[in-house]
Design an enzyme around this catalytic site. Structure first.
Site, PDB file in Angstrom:
ATOM      1  N   LYS A 150       0.839  -1.177   0.000  1.00  0.00           N
ATOM      2  CA  LYS A 150       0.000   0.000   0.000  1.00  0.00           C
ATOM      3  C   LYS A 150       0.893   1.253   0.000  1.00  0.00           C
ATOM      4  O   LYS A 150       2.034   1.146   0.436  1.00  0.00           O
ATOM      5  CB  LYS A 150      -0.942   0.011   1.195  1.00  0.00           C
ATOM      6  N   HIS A 242      -5.889   0.741   6.443  1.00  0.00           N
ATOM      7  CA  HIS A 242      -5.942   0.037   7.731  1.00  0.00           C
ATOM      8  C   HIS A 242      -7.265   0.263   8.479  1.00  0.00           C
ATOM      9  O   HIS A 242      -7.904  -0.687   8.934  1.00  0.00           O
ATOM     10  CB  HIS A 242      -4.793   0.458   8.642  1.00  0.00           C
ATOM     11  N   LYS A 341      -0.207  10.601  14.077  1.00  0.00           N
ATOM     12  CA  LYS A 341       1.194  10.422  14.488  1.00  0.00           C
ATOM     13  C   LYS A 341       1.464  11.390  15.633  1.00  0.00           C
ATOM     14  O   LYS A 341       0.767  12.389  15.786  1.00  0.00           O
ATOM     15  CB  LYS A 341       2.116  10.745  13.315  1.00  0.00           C
TER      16      LYS A 341
END
Ligand code: BG6
Length: 490
Positions: A150, A242, A341
Site C-alpha cells: 500500500k 488500515h 502520528k
C-alpha cells in the site's frame, strides 16, 4: 503452548526495494523469524532488487546489520542467521531502465516450477512499469504471485490505473494487495470472536450497539519517511486502508466460510454501504490535524514541519471522522475513526459501545449504570476486555460499579507475537489471498475517501494544530461530543 509450524513449498522471493526501509525493518526480519522456526525450505531464495551497485556479499552485510538492528538479541541465533543470509542474493536494477532485467531473468531461469513471488515494496507509481518488464522478460510463471504494498495509488483514478497496468500482466488471483493490519493476530481474532462464539452475533447490530470507535494512535513521527508522507497524509496512509479494513471486519455480515472470496465479498458490501461524506458534511464529520512541537517524558519532540525539513505543508498527520453504514444492521450506529502520528501513546483498539439498559430496577440513577463495552486491543498488549456492571462486595446496600473481564493474549498463550508480515508472507507463498485486498475493495475504499480529499484540498483552512504527544486537536473531541458521546479514554 507451542505454535504449529507448517513448512511451505520451496519459493523464490524477489523483493523490489530490497534495500529500502520496509525490507530492512519488516520483510527480511519477518523472513528470518520464519526461517528460525524452520518454515522455509532449504533451497528457497530471496533476491533483493535495488539500484545500488552492490554485489550479493555487500547486500548480505547490509541485511545482516538491519537484522541485528531490528530483531531482539534473544532471537538472533548465529547458525540460523548464517543460513538465512546464505539465501540472499542481489540484482542491481533500475525499474525505469532496461538494464538489470536480463540478469534477473537469468537468476530465475531453470526455477520455473517453484513458487515465485515478486514483492513490490516501491513507490506505487512504479508498479505498472515493473510488472510490464516482468511480463516482457517472461518471468510470470504459472506459480507466480505479485505482492503490492500500500498505498495503491493516491486516489481512485490512480488506483485504477495501477490495477489496470498490473492486471495486464497478472491475473487477479495472482495479485496480493497487502494491508499488514489484516495480518495482526488480534485483527484475525476479531473474526474468531464474532464468528466462533455464539454470544455476540445476536447483539451485533443497531438494536444493541450504540456506536463503535476505532483508534490507531502512533507515538512516532514520520521517521525519515517525510518525502513519502508529505505527499500522502494520514487519510491516505492509514484511513483508506488500515482503518477501513478494521471497520469492515467489525461491520461485515458473517461470510459463509473463512475463504478468500467469501470474506472479501462481505467486506466489499460494507465499503459500498458507507454513506458518502458530501461536501457540506466534511466540516461536520471530519477533522484533520497536524502536530506542532511538544515534549514527551521531559524530552523535546519536534513539530511536523521541522521533521520534514521546514517549509509549508498542509498535510494532515491526524484524522478523526464519523462514518455511517447504510444497511439494516448498522443504521443509526456511527463508527468514529481516529488515527494520528505523535499522539500521546502507541495504541490501537476497537471499542464497541453497547446501548444503556432501558430501565434500572436498582435504587441508583440510570446514568450510574454504565453501558457495556467491548474493547479489542490490537496493540500493544493484545487482548480483549469486556466491561460489565457488578455489585460492590460487602454491606452498604446495592452499590453498583463497572468492572472488566480482561483477556491478555500474552498472559494466556505465552508465545512470541508474530509480526503481521510473517503470517502474510507465508500466506502469499501458500497461495492464500484471504487476508489480502481485492481490486474492487481497494477501489471502493478510494471511492468513499476521495470526496473528503477533494473537500480538504478546497478548504482554505489549514489542518488544526495539535501539540505533539497529546490526543490530537480539540476539534476531534468536539466531533464526537456533538453527538453526546466521548472518546474512550486510553
Ligand atoms: C503503515 C504506515 O502502513 O503503517 C505507517 O505507512 C504507519 O505510516 C504504520 O506507521 C503503522 O503500522 P503498525 O503496525 O506499526 O501499527
Amino acid at each position: 503452548m507451542s505454535p504449529i509450524i507448517i513448512p511451505v513449498e520451496t519459493f523464490d522471493l524477489i523483493v523490489f526495494g530490497g534495500t529500502g526501509d520496509l525490507a530492512r525493518r519488516k520483510l527480511l526480519p519477518a523472513l528470518y523469524h520464519r526461517d528460525s522456526d524452520d518454515q522455509l525450505p532449504e533451497a528457497s531464495r530471496i533476491i533483493g532488487i535495488s539500484r545500488s551497485q552492490i554485489d550479493k556479499e555487500v547486500y548480505r552485510e547490509q541485511i545482516e546489520a538491519a537484522l541485528r538492528e531490528h530483531i531482539t538479541e534473544e532471537h538472533i541465533d548465529e547458525a540460523t542467521l548464517a543460513r538465512f543470509l546464505g539465501r540472499l542474493d542481489h540484482v542491481t536494477l533500475d525499474a525505469k531502465q532496461d538494464t538489470g532485467w536480463a540478469e534477473l531473468a537469468e537468476r530465475l531461469d531453470g526455477y520455473e516450477e517453484r513458487v515465485r513471488v515478486f514483492y513490490l515494496a516501491t513507490a506505487p507509481g512504479l508498479f505498472g512499469a515493473v510488472c510490464q518488464k516482468i511480463g516482457e522478460h517472461g518471468m510470470n510463471t504459472p506459480a507466480c504471485r505479485v505482492v503490492l504494498e500500500k498505498p495503491i495509488g493516491r486516489d481512485l483514478a490512480s488506483a485504477r490505473e495501477i490495477n489496470d497496468a498490473v492486471g495486464k500482466v497478472f491475473a487477479e488471483e495472482q495479485i496480493y494487495r497487502i494491508d499488514h493490519y489484516l495480518g495482526k493476530e488480534t485483527v484475525q481474532n476479531l473474526m474468531v470472536l464474532r464468528f466462533a462464539n455464539a454470544l455476540f452475533e445476536p447483539l451485533w447490530n443497531a438494536t444493541a450497539i450504540d456506536h463503535v470507535q476505532i483508534t490507531v494512535a502512533e507515538s512516532i513521527g514520520v521517521e525519515g519517511r517525510g518525502g513519502y508522507y508529505d505527499r500522502s497524509g494520514a487519510l491516505r496512509d492509514m484511513v483508506q486502508n488500515h482503518l477501513l479494513q478494521l471497520l469492515c471486519l467489525v461491520a461485515m455480515e458473517p461470510p459463509t466460510a473463512f475463504a478468500a472470496d467469501a470474506v472479501r465479498d462481505e467486506k466489499l458490501k460494507v465499503l459500498r454501504a458507507l454513506k458518502p461524506i458530501k461536501d457540506g458534511d466534511v466540516a461536520k464529520k471530519t477533522v484533520r490535524g497536524q502536530y506542532r512541537a511538544g515534549a514527551s517524558n521531559g524530552a523535546a519532540v519536534p513539530g511536523y514541519l521541522d521533521e520534514i525539513d521546514g517549509g509549508e505543508s498542509r498535510t494532515e498527520t491526524f484524522v478523526a471522522l464519523k462514518a455511517e453504514i447504510e444497511n439494516w444492521r448498522w443504521s443509526g450506529v456511527p463508527f468514529y475513526l481516529r488515527t494520528g502520528k505523535r499522539l500521546a501513546a502507541r495504541t490501537s483498539e476497537i471499542v464497541v459501545h453497547f446501548k444503556c439498559i432501558p430501565h434500572s430496577i436498582f435504587n441508583v440513577r440510570d446514568d450510574d449504570i454504565e453501558a457495556n463495552r467491548l474493547v479489542v486491543r490490537l496493540q500493544p498488549d493484545e487482548g480483549m476486555e469486556m466491561s460489565l456492571m457488578v455489585k460492590e462486595p460487602g454491606p452498604g446496600g446495592m452499590r453498583l460499579r463497572p468492572a472488566s473481564l480482561n483477556l491478555s493474549f500474552a498472559e494466556t498463550f505465552k508465545v512470541r507475537y508474530r509480526d503481521a508480515y510473517e503470517r502474510l508472507l507465508m500466506d502469499v507463498v501458500r497461495g492464500n489471498p484471504t487476508l489480502f485486498m481485492r481490486r474492487d475493495e481497494v477501489e471502493a475504499a478510494w471511492t468513499w475517501i476521495e470526496p473528503v480529499i477533494t473537500a480538504w484540498q478546497e478548504q482554505r483552512e489549514p489542518p488544526k494544530p495539535y501539540t505533539a504527544s497529546t490526543w490530537g486537536p480539540s476539534a476531534a473531541i468536539a466531533l464526537i461530543e456533538r453527538d453526546g458521546r466521548t472518546w474512550y479514554e486510553i
